[in-house]
Design an enzyme around this catalytic site. Structure first.
Site, PDB file in Angstrom:
ATOM      1  N   ARG A  32      46.433   9.244 -11.327  1.00 48.51           N
ATOM      2  CA  ARG A  32      46.145   7.958 -11.342  1.00 48.51           C
ATOM      3  C   ARG A  32      47.130   7.303 -10.182  1.00 48.51           C
ATOM      4  O   ARG A  32      48.098   6.955 -10.638  1.00 48.51           O
ATOM      5  CB  ARG A  32      46.397   7.288 -12.734  1.00 48.51           C
ATOM      6  CG  ARG A  32      45.312   7.887 -13.698  1.00 48.51           C
ATOM      7  CD  ARG A  32      45.438   7.016 -15.093  1.00 48.51           C
ATOM      8  NE  ARG A  32      44.112   6.926 -15.799  1.00 48.51           N
ATOM      9  CZ  ARG A  32      44.050   7.868 -16.924  1.00 48.51           C
ATOM     10  NH1 ARG A  32      44.945   8.947 -17.309  1.00 48.51           N
ATOM     11  NH2 ARG A  32      43.045   7.884 -17.708  1.00 48.51           N
ATOM     12  N   ARG A  52      38.472  -2.127 -23.991  1.00 49.53           N
ATOM     13  CA  ARG A  52      39.230  -0.916 -24.253  1.00 49.53           C
ATOM     14  C   ARG A  52      40.787  -1.403 -24.768  1.00 49.53           C
ATOM     15  O   ARG A  52      41.360  -0.132 -25.619  1.00 49.53           O
ATOM     16  CB  ARG A  52      39.219   0.232 -23.208  1.00 49.53           C
ATOM     17  CG  ARG A  52      40.168  -0.344 -21.962  1.00 49.53           C
ATOM     18  CD  ARG A  52      39.717   0.858 -20.882  1.00 49.53           C
ATOM     19  NE  ARG A  52      40.690   1.695 -20.599  1.00 49.53           N
ATOM     20  CZ  ARG A  52      40.685   2.449 -19.777  1.00 49.53           C
ATOM     21  NH1 ARG A  52      39.880   2.267 -18.485  1.00 49.53           N
ATOM     22  NH2 ARG A  52      41.730   3.478 -19.543  1.00 49.53           N
ATOM     23  N   ARG A  60      42.859  10.135  -7.158  1.00 54.86           N
ATOM     24  CA  ARG A  60      42.101   9.035  -7.528  1.00 54.86           C
ATOM     25  C   ARG A  60      42.852   7.859  -6.539  1.00 54.86           C
ATOM     26  O   ARG A  60      44.020   7.530  -6.637  1.00 54.86           O
ATOM     27  CB  ARG A  60      41.993   8.804  -8.861  1.00 54.86           C
ATOM     28  CG  ARG A  60      40.931   7.212  -8.944  1.00 54.86           C
ATOM     29  CD  ARG A  60      40.699   7.116 -10.171  1.00 54.86           C
ATOM     30  NE  ARG A  60      41.761   6.353 -10.893  1.00 54.86           N
ATOM     31  CZ  ARG A  60      41.734   6.138 -12.276  1.00 54.86           C
ATOM     32  NH1 ARG A  60      40.672   6.386 -13.137  1.00 54.86           N
ATOM     33  NH2 ARG A  60      42.886   5.433 -12.924  1.00 54.86           N
ATOM     34  N   ASN A 118      36.441   6.415 -20.651  1.00 52.52           N
ATOM     35  CA  ASN A 118      37.297   5.330 -21.224  1.00 52.52           C
ATOM     36  C   ASN A 118      36.618   3.917 -20.829  1.00 52.52           C
ATOM     37  O   ASN A 118      36.525   3.109 -21.403  1.00 52.52           O
ATOM     38  CB  ASN A 118      38.877   5.324 -20.608  1.00 52.52           C
ATOM     39  CG  ASN A 118      39.294   6.459 -20.967  1.00 52.52           C
ATOM     40  OD1 ASN A 118      39.022   7.186 -21.868  1.00 52.52           O
ATOM     41  ND2 ASN A 118      40.682   6.845 -20.172  1.00 52.52           N
ATOM     42  N   ASP A 119      36.284   3.911 -19.229  1.00 55.13           N
ATOM     43  CA  ASP A 119      35.483   2.643 -18.780  1.00 55.13           C
ATOM     44  C   ASP A 119      34.136   2.869 -19.095  1.00 55.13           C
ATOM     45  O   ASP A 119      33.545   1.609 -19.516  1.00 55.13           O
ATOM     46  CB  ASP A 119      35.872   2.676 -17.621  1.00 55.13           C
ATOM     47  CG  ASP A 119      37.085   1.795 -17.382  1.00 55.13           C
ATOM     48  OD1 ASP A 119      37.542   0.912 -17.771  1.00 55.13           O
ATOM     49  OD2 ASP A 119      38.059   2.207 -16.435  1.00 55.13           O
ATOM     50  N   CYS A 154      37.142  13.107 -17.435  1.00 54.12           N
ATOM     51  CA  CYS A 154      38.432  12.842 -17.244  1.00 54.12           C
ATOM     52  C   CYS A 154      39.005  11.503 -18.101  1.00 54.12           C
ATOM     53  O   CYS A 154      40.130  11.116 -17.998  1.00 54.12           O
ATOM     54  CB  CYS A 154      38.950  12.655 -15.590  1.00 54.12           C
ATOM     55  SG  CYS A 154      38.607  11.171 -14.800  1.00 54.12           S
ATOM     56  N   GLU A 181      31.807   5.643 -14.135  1.00 58.34           N
ATOM     57  CA  GLU A 181      32.454   4.798 -15.175  1.00 58.34           C
ATOM     58  C   GLU A 181      32.059   3.638 -15.571  1.00 58.34           C
ATOM     59  O   GLU A 181      32.450   2.743 -16.359  1.00 58.34           O
ATOM     60  CB  GLU A 181      34.204   4.873 -14.836  1.00 58.34           C
ATOM     61  CG  GLU A 181      34.347   4.288 -13.727  1.00 58.34           C
ATOM     62  CD  GLU A 181      36.063   4.498 -13.783  1.00 58.34           C
ATOM     63  OE1 GLU A 181      36.769   4.731 -14.599  1.00 58.34           O
ATOM     64  OE2 GLU A 181      36.496   4.330 -12.384  1.00 58.34           O
ATOM     65  N   HIS A 228      46.369   1.675 -21.226  1.00 51.62           N
ATOM     66  CA  HIS A 228      47.266   2.420 -20.491  1.00 51.62           C
ATOM     67  C   HIS A 228      48.768   2.529 -21.057  1.00 51.62           C
ATOM     68  O   HIS A 228      49.031   3.459 -20.895  1.00 51.62           O
ATOM     69  CB  HIS A 228      47.216   1.576 -18.994  1.00 51.62           C
ATOM     70  CG  HIS A 228      46.045   1.735 -18.628  1.00 51.62           C
ATOM     71  ND1 HIS A 228      44.837   0.728 -18.572  1.00 51.62           N
ATOM     72  CD2 HIS A 228      45.377   2.776 -17.789  1.00 51.62           C
ATOM     73  CE1 HIS A 228      43.762   1.409 -17.861  1.00 51.62           C
ATOM     74  NE2 HIS A 228      44.034   2.583 -17.342  1.00 51.62           N
TER      75      HIS A 228
END
Ligand code: PEP
Ligand code: MG
Length: 592
Positions: free
Chosen positions: A299, A468, A335, A457-458, A505, A434, A192
């Site tokens: 986010r 990650r 989200r 990403n996940d 995304c 994800e 992040h």
């Protein structure tokens, strides 16, 4: 001169002195006994230190108002209130007299007691005060011990922030206009810190494999966020090279800027959507200037990462409305809260989960803390009348979770209506894919929602069992691994079979070589940090769907992420050098 190598997570070249950020780890206050007659002297030392702390905070507050905004200034308002709180000081004085220990020791004890007490209260607003208390008492201690306490919010000169790691809250509270670059030992491309550095357009190199302990405050640094290189005490030649790279970057951005008003359309006329990911409402202003078609991922959890402050329904409503109004006529996907995992918010999530990434995260958290979830849902529903809003649930792993979330959304809708509040009648509802279980059951999930957005990403993290954010295994976190690509492929197919749009995304969408493959796999929507939009549009406008499909057919047959990545890089370079002029409005002659 010394070079460090890490992950190139946020492009651009930065130069400046190092600011070595320690966080609060390892702070130990001195402790010693006092005689009765020392008490007045200790008390006076405290009063002097408090005055100095007040003067620091007042000037930080004024600067925050001028340079960053009201939200940041509010944090300092809360600190000023504490520095004037008679209860706090009554407590300190009583303890000083009863314990006969030095004032630093007393402050640390009282801080610890406050923090323990507040950490266990049910009200998140109250729990959020923990950060304020820590911050204020550390500032007073800094003056008592004559050790300057510099936080990232205090920065008053341009610096490169160097740290072992940074929390999302560090990123949210830092005095951003003063941060030229970021270098950390920890982290990877999709951590992040990386996502926020890109959002804020701060060049960053993360996951430096070695310790940065030998870097001192003030060391001259050059950060190349595109190459993943950090040079300490650079020589003349390095500086010249850095300047040349900076100018090249600027020239490239100027060339791509001409794509802004051109559609993301392939040479044979397939229109896809290229959207932006945002983390804070202010980023909404740079979405259209970068040429994006809307926001594919807001986010929303970053609204909650301001220490000492939990946004309620009204404040969230204003934030969502502000974003929607910044993009009239363009889709905005909000989200719902994705905290937990590596996005720890101590006010909400009890520390000490053994496996936070597999734990009480995202929709799992929201389905148990329904009062928080419902207030967010109401805020989004109310804001939905101010634009083209969509709502998206993160980390869905079972059909039941989606059913429950949809049930709560209906309840929130009824509540808004019964309060006489307007809500949009046609609010598309989507989910993030994800988690492997969601990809594998995407046929079942597709019948219950209006769109999918693949969070690579996940999805990569959970498919390959690779944290990650852990630099030790970061090289394994590669969405081009055939297993991840197969899950993406399955999701796209199931989404298409059910007639719902499928987007992506994760950070992968903003990488032109990966975007070429995804286009060939039939992806219709790409969402990424705004600065990545022009290069992905350029790629899309340079290729036909037939060519992209041929690329996908070829590379999906390869057996490793490395082979796939190398082949895609080669194909992309060939395409761009052959087609070059991405900015021509008619994209040149169309193929038959
Ligand atoms: C993802 O997982 O790909 C995603 C976009 O969500 P986040 O990075 O916020 O976890
Ligand atoms: Mg995710």
């Amino acid at each position: 001169m010394k070079e460090y190598r890490g992950f190139p997570v946020s492009p651009g070249i930065a130069r400046g002195p190092a600011f070595v950020f320690q966080g609060d780890d390892g702070f130990v206050a001195p402790s010693f006994a006092l005689a009765e007659e020392d008490i007045e002297g200790e008390w006076s030392r405290l009063l002097v230190a408090v005055e100095k702390a007040k003067s620091d905070v007042s000037s930080l507050r004024s600067r925050a108002l001028e340079e960053v905004g009201r939200d940041q200034a509010n944090i300092f308002d809360a600190h000023l209130l504490m520095l004037d709180d008679p209860d706090f000081f009554d407590n300190i004085e009583a303890r000083l007299r009863s314990s006969l220990r030095n004032i630093e020791r007393v402050i640390v004890e009282i801080e610890g007691e406050f923090v323990d007490r507040l950490s266990n209260v049910p009200d998140p607003e109250l729990r959020a005060r923990v950060t304020d208390i820590r911050d204020v008492s550390r500032r007073i201690l800094g003056h008592l011990l004559n050790t300057e306490r510099r936080t990232l919010a205090d920065l008053d000169e341009d610096v490169i922030v160097v740290a072992r790691d940074l929390l999302p809250s560090d990123m949210m509270t830092m005095n951003r206009p003063r941060v030229r670059g970021i270098v950390t030992e920890a982290g990877g491309r999709t951590s992040h810190v990386a996502i926020l550095a890109r959002a804020f357009e701060i060049p960053a190199v993360l996951g430096i494999g070695e310790s940065l302990e030998d870097l001192e405050d003030g060391t001259a640094l050059v950060v190349d966020g595109s190459a993943g290189l950090v040079v300490a005490d650079p020589d003349e030649q390095t500086l010249l090279r850095a300047e040349a790279a900076r100018l090249r970057g600027e020239a490239n951005a100027r060339v791509l800027a001409c794509l802004r008003d051109l559609p993301a359309e392939t040479r044979d006329g397939l229109r896809v959507l290229v959207k932006s990911n945002i983390e804070v409402p202010d980023e909404a202003d740079s979405v259209l200037p970068h040429g994006a078609d809307g926001i594919g991922l807001f986010r929303s959890e970053f609204l909650f990462f301001r220490p000492g402050h939990i946004p309620g329904e009204e404040e969230q409503y204003q934030a969502y409305r502000r974003v929607l109004e910044a993009l009239p006529g363009h889709p905005v996907t909000i989200r719902t809260l994705d905290i937990g995992g590596d996005k720890i918010l101590p006010e909400f999530v009890a520390a000490g989960e053994k496996n936070p990434l597999l734990g009480w995260r995202a929709i799992r958290f929201c389905l148990t803390r329904t009062e928080i979830f419902m207030s967010q849902l109401r805020a989004i529903l109310r804001a939905s009348v101010h634009g083209d809003a969509r709502i998206m649930f993160p980390m869905i792993s079972t059909v039941e979770e989606l059913d429950q979330a949809l049930g709560l959304l209906e309840e929130a809708r009824r509540e808004c209506r019964s309060r006489g509040q307007d809500v949009s009648e046609s609010l598309p509802i989507g989910i993030m894919i994800e988690v492997p279980s969601a990809a594998l059951t995407s046929d079942l999930l597709a019948s219950k929602c209006d769109f999918f957005s693949i969070g690579t990403n996940d999805l990569t993290q959970y498919t390959l069992a690779v944290d990650r954010g852990n630099e030790r295994v970061a090289a394994l976190h590669n969405p081009l691994h055939p297993s991840v690509l197969r899950l993406i492929d399955l999701t796209i197919r199931n989404g298409r079979a059910a007639g719902i749009p499928v987007g992506l995304c994760g950070e992968m969408a903003g990488d032109p070589a990966s975007a070429l493959l995804l286009l060939g796999m039939g992806l219709g929507e790409f969402s990424m940090s705004s600065p990545s939009v022009p290069a992905v549009k350029q790629l899309i406008r340079s290729v036909t769907t037939v060519e992209a499909r041929a690329v996908a057919d070829e590379v999906l047959g390869l057996g490793s992420a490395k082979a796939i990545g190398a082949r895609l890089d080669g194909l992309l370079a060939g395409l761009l050098s052959e087609r070059g002029g991405a900015c021509s409005a008619d994209q040149g002659p169309r193929p038959d």
